[in-house]
Design an enzyme around this catalytic site. Structure first.
Site, short mmCIF file in Angstrom:
data_model
loop_
_atom_site.label_atom_id
_atom_site.label_comp_id
_atom_site.label_asym_id
_atom_site.label_seq_id
_atom_site.Cartn_x
_atom_site.Cartn_y
_atom_site.Cartn_z
N SER A 1 -6.85 -8.25 -12.57
CA SER A 1 -7.51 -9.55 -12.68
C SER A 1 -7.47 -10.00 -14.14
O SER A 1 -7.06 -9.25 -15.03
CB SER A 1 -8.95 -9.47 -12.17
OG SER A 1 -9.70 -8.56 -12.94
N TYR A 2 -7.94 -11.21 -14.39
CA TYR A 2 -7.88 -11.78 -15.73
C TYR A 2 -8.53 -10.84 -16.74
O TYR A 2 -9.69 -10.46 -16.59
CB TYR A 2 -8.57 -13.14 -15.74
CG TYR A 2 -8.40 -13.90 -17.02
CD1 TYR A 2 -7.16 -14.43 -17.36
CD2 TYR A 2 -9.46 -14.09 -17.88
CE1 TYR A 2 -6.99 -15.13 -18.55
CE2 TYR A 2 -9.31 -14.80 -19.07
CZ TYR A 2 -8.07 -15.31 -19.39
OH TYR A 2 -7.90 -15.99 -20.56
N PRO A 3 -7.78 -10.41 -17.78
CA PRO A 3 -8.30 -9.36 -18.67
C PRO A 3 -9.26 -9.83 -19.75
O PRO A 3 -9.90 -9.02 -20.39
CB PRO A 3 -7.02 -8.80 -19.31
CG PRO A 3 -6.08 -9.94 -19.32
CD PRO A 3 -6.39 -10.75 -18.08
N ARG A 4 -9.37 -11.11 -19.99
CA ARG A 4 -10.22 -11.58 -21.10
C ARG A 4 -11.53 -12.14 -20.55
O ARG A 4 -11.72 -13.34 -20.45
CB ARG A 4 -9.47 -12.64 -21.90
CG ARG A 4 -8.20 -12.11 -22.51
CD ARG A 4 -7.42 -13.19 -23.23
NE ARG A 4 -6.10 -12.73 -23.58
CZ ARG A 4 -5.79 -12.02 -24.65
NH1 ARG A 4 -6.74 -11.66 -25.48
NH2 ARG A 4 -4.55 -11.64 -24.90
#
Length: 122
Positions: free
Chosen positions: A61-64
């Protein structure tokens, strides 16, 4: 220490104690960077570069994000089950989902953390 080595001992009994592991919280960006640094010796920018590539290939999933809480309606079992079609993950997913609920190696929801930036899921 030397006395112990000089005279052999006898084990009279063994008392097993139950051990439990606390379910992890989802990784936020900061914790991902800390663990990659500690365990993989990766610099924070290198960690994010790898995470971005994994994200672009739809592997994570989106890492940030600083979110550590999955929304209540998110069915993680279904997301894992969808990965069975990929031969790289099929065996692992099957092992995780097909074990009985009382098996400590079976899937269980991660516990919720404290942070939620409400921008992206963990």
């Amino acid at each position: 220490f030397e006395r112990v080595l000089e005279s052999p001992g006898t084990i009279e009994r063994v008392q097993p104690k139950p051990a439990t592991k606390v379910r992890p919280v989802p990784l936020c960006t900061l914790e991902l960077q800390k663990r990659a640094s500690r365990w993989l010796r990766l610099a924070p920018d290198a960690t994010m570069e790898v995470a971005e590539k994994l994200y672009q290939n739809a592997l994570i999933s989106y890492p940030r994000t600083e979110t550590e809480i999955f929304k209540p309606g998110l069915d993680l079992r279904d997301l894992i089950d969808r990965q069975r079609g990929d031969p790289r993950f099929a065996s692992f997913c099957g092992d995780l989902l097909d074990k009985p609920a009382n098996d400590p190696r079976s899937f269980c929801q991660p516990r919720a953390g404290k942070r939620d930036d409400e921008a992206h899921p963990p």
